[in-house]
Design an enzyme around this catalytic site. Structure first.
Site, PDB file in Angstrom:
ATOM      1  N   GLY A  20       0.786  -1.248   0.000  1.00 31.81           N
ATOM      2  CA  GLY A  20       0.000   0.000   0.000  1.00 31.81           C
ATOM      3  C   GLY A  20       0.808   1.283   0.000  1.00 31.81           C
ATOM      4  N   SER A  21       2.043   1.245  -0.515  1.00 36.15           N
ATOM      5  CA  SER A  21       2.807   2.506  -0.512  1.00 36.15           C
ATOM      6  C   SER A  21       2.213   3.515  -1.500  1.00 36.15           C
ATOM      7  CB  SER A  21       4.287   2.255  -0.807  1.00 36.15           C
ATOM      8  OG  SER A  21       4.483   1.836  -2.133  1.00 36.15           O
ATOM      9  N   ASN A  22       1.633   3.045  -2.585  1.00 38.73           N
ATOM     10  CA  ASN A  22       0.955   3.970  -3.509  1.00 38.73           C
ATOM     11  C   ASN A  22      -0.312   4.537  -2.883  1.00 38.73           C
ATOM     12  OD1 ASN A  22       2.295   4.237  -6.248  1.00 38.73           O
ATOM     13  ND2 ASN A  22       2.410   2.026  -5.909  1.00 38.73           N
ATOM     14  N   ARG A  99      -5.368  -8.549  -8.706  1.00 36.76           N
ATOM     15  CA  ARG A  99      -6.227  -9.468  -9.466  1.00 36.76           C
ATOM     16  C   ARG A  99      -6.776  -8.767 -10.696  1.00 36.76           C
ATOM     17  NH1 ARG A  99      -7.056 -13.858  -6.518  1.00 36.76           N
ATOM     18  NH2 ARG A  99      -6.470 -13.596  -4.333  1.00 36.76           N
ATOM     19  N   HIS A 117       0.833   0.843 -12.982  1.00 39.50           N
ATOM     20  CA  HIS A 117       1.590  -0.327 -13.433  1.00 39.50           C
ATOM     21  C   HIS A 117       3.073   0.045 -13.502  1.00 39.50           C
ATOM     22  CE1 HIS A 117       2.331  -4.126 -15.378  1.00 39.50           C
ATOM     23  NE2 HIS A 117       3.061  -3.499 -16.281  1.00 39.50           N
ATOM     24  N   ASP A 149      -9.544  -0.780 -18.691  1.00 42.60           N
ATOM     25  CA  ASP A 149     -10.507  -1.362 -19.625  1.00 42.60           C
ATOM     26  C   ASP A 149     -10.487  -2.874 -19.428  1.00 42.60           C
ATOM     27  OD1 ASP A 149      -8.304  -2.330 -20.936  1.00 42.60           O
ATOM     28  OD2 ASP A 149      -8.534  -1.075 -22.717  1.00 42.60           O
ATOM     29  N   ASP A 153      -3.815  -4.210 -18.305  1.00 43.43           N
ATOM     30  CA  ASP A 153      -2.907  -3.058 -18.441  1.00 43.43           C
ATOM     31  C   ASP A 153      -2.955  -2.430 -19.844  1.00 43.43           C
ATOM     32  OD1 ASP A 153      -2.003  -3.578 -15.801  1.00 43.43           O
ATOM     33  OD2 ASP A 153      -0.584  -5.055 -16.536  1.00 43.43           O
TER      34      ASP A 153
HETATM   35  C1  GRF Z   1       3.501  -1.279  -7.387  1.00 42.48           C
HETATM   36  O1  GRF Z   1       4.741  -1.494  -8.011  1.00 42.48           O
HETATM   37  C2  GRF Z   1       2.400  -1.157  -8.408  1.00 42.48           C
HETATM   38  O2  GRF Z   1       2.809  -0.517  -9.578  1.00 42.48           O
HETATM   39  C3  GRF Z   1       2.097  -2.593  -8.712  1.00 42.48           C
HETATM   40  O3  GRF Z   1       2.177  -3.234  -7.459  1.00 42.48           O
HETATM   41  C4  GRF Z   1       3.055  -2.502  -6.609  1.00 42.48           C
HETATM   42  C5  GRF Z   1       2.279  -2.143  -5.385  1.00 42.48           C
HETATM   43  O4  GRF Z   1       3.061  -1.499  -4.424  1.00 42.48           O
HETATM   44  N1  GRF Z   1       0.837  -2.722  -9.389  1.00 42.48           N
HETATM   45  P1  GRF Z   1       2.355  -0.807  -3.163  1.00 42.48           P
HETATM   46  O5  GRF Z   1       1.409  -1.847  -2.582  1.00 42.48           O
HETATM   47  O6  GRF Z   1       1.623   0.393  -3.664  1.00 42.48           O
HETATM   48  O7  GRF Z   1       3.456  -0.462  -2.235  1.00 42.48           O
END
Ligand code: GRF
Length: 208
Positions: A20-22, A99, A117, A149, A153
């Site tokens: 979950g860093s994003n 998924r 991605h 979509d 990806d």
């Molecule tokens: C990231 O590299 C994202 O691009 C990919 O999975 C990873 C998730 O990282 N789809 P985080 O869970 O957001 O740290």
């Protein structure tokens, strides 16, 4: 004024399966005022996801729809769809949701679901994108935020950022360098959506 959208802020919900860093980058950009949105929920397929801790810390409700508890993928997707509908979100952000979403969900939220991605699409779609980049021998890699979509990806591209691939890189050093760019790209794409600045014409996304 819409009581669910104070100050016209969009409602966003996040789907994540792991670290979950994003998700955290989006939480932080909302907290700093960079993204005019309120994060109304996290939905995860993984009860062990660290993203749940991040949601708790930020006061965001987390819903677990555990894949393993459903007899079929269709049953899982039905429960996931219910959880997503319950968020009443304007935008769903796939931030490390691992998924493939079924066509029903993709259609229902078409144009308001985005994914991050870790590759410069259309190169290296699917799993282990950073490993694919190393093995292919590219000199430049990066990340892509795209609308979702039905393909894997393949949706219209909103934001891309690139990094060099260095001679001594392995999958993990490259992933780390790309991740730092993901943390810039995803909040930016979410911000542009929330400011109604994305104009989609076929595959092309114009930024107003
Ligand atoms: C990231 O590299 C994202 O691009 C990919 O999975 C990873 C998730 O990282 N789809 P985080 O869970 O957001 O740290």
């Amino acid at each position: 004024m819409d009581p669910e959208r104070p100050n016209n802020r969009k409602r966003i919900a996040v789907l994540a399966s792991g670290r979950g860093s994003n998700f955290q980058a989006v939480i932080d950009a909302i907290a700093s005022g960079e993204i005019p949105a309120v994060c109304v929920g996290l939905v995860t397929d993984n009860p062990g996801a660290y993203a749940i801790e991040r949601a708790k810390a930020a006061g965001i409700p987390a819903t677990v729809v555990e894949y393993a508890r459903f007899p079929t993928k269709a049953a899982y997707e039905e429960a996931l769809l219910e959880a997503m509908r319950g968020c009443r979100a304007d935008l769903f952000v796939l931030a490390g949701y691992m998924r493939i979403l079924g066509a029903g969900i993709v259609h229902e939220f078409s144009g308001r679901m985005m994914n991050i991605h870790p590759a410069l699409l259309p190169a290296f779609a699917g799993l282990h994108a950073q490993r694919q980049a190393i093995e292919y021998g590219v000199k430049v890699a990066g990340c892509t935020v795209h609308l979702v979509d039905e393909g894997t990806d393949t949706g219209p591209i909103v934001v891309q950022r690139c990094v060099p691939v260095l001679p001594d890189d392995d999958e993990s050093t490259l992933a780390e360098r790309i991740l730092a760019e993901e943390h810039q790209a995803l909040p930016l794409a979410v911000k542009l959506f929330c400011e109604d600045r994305l104009e989609v014409a076929g595959r092309r996304v114009r930024i107003r």
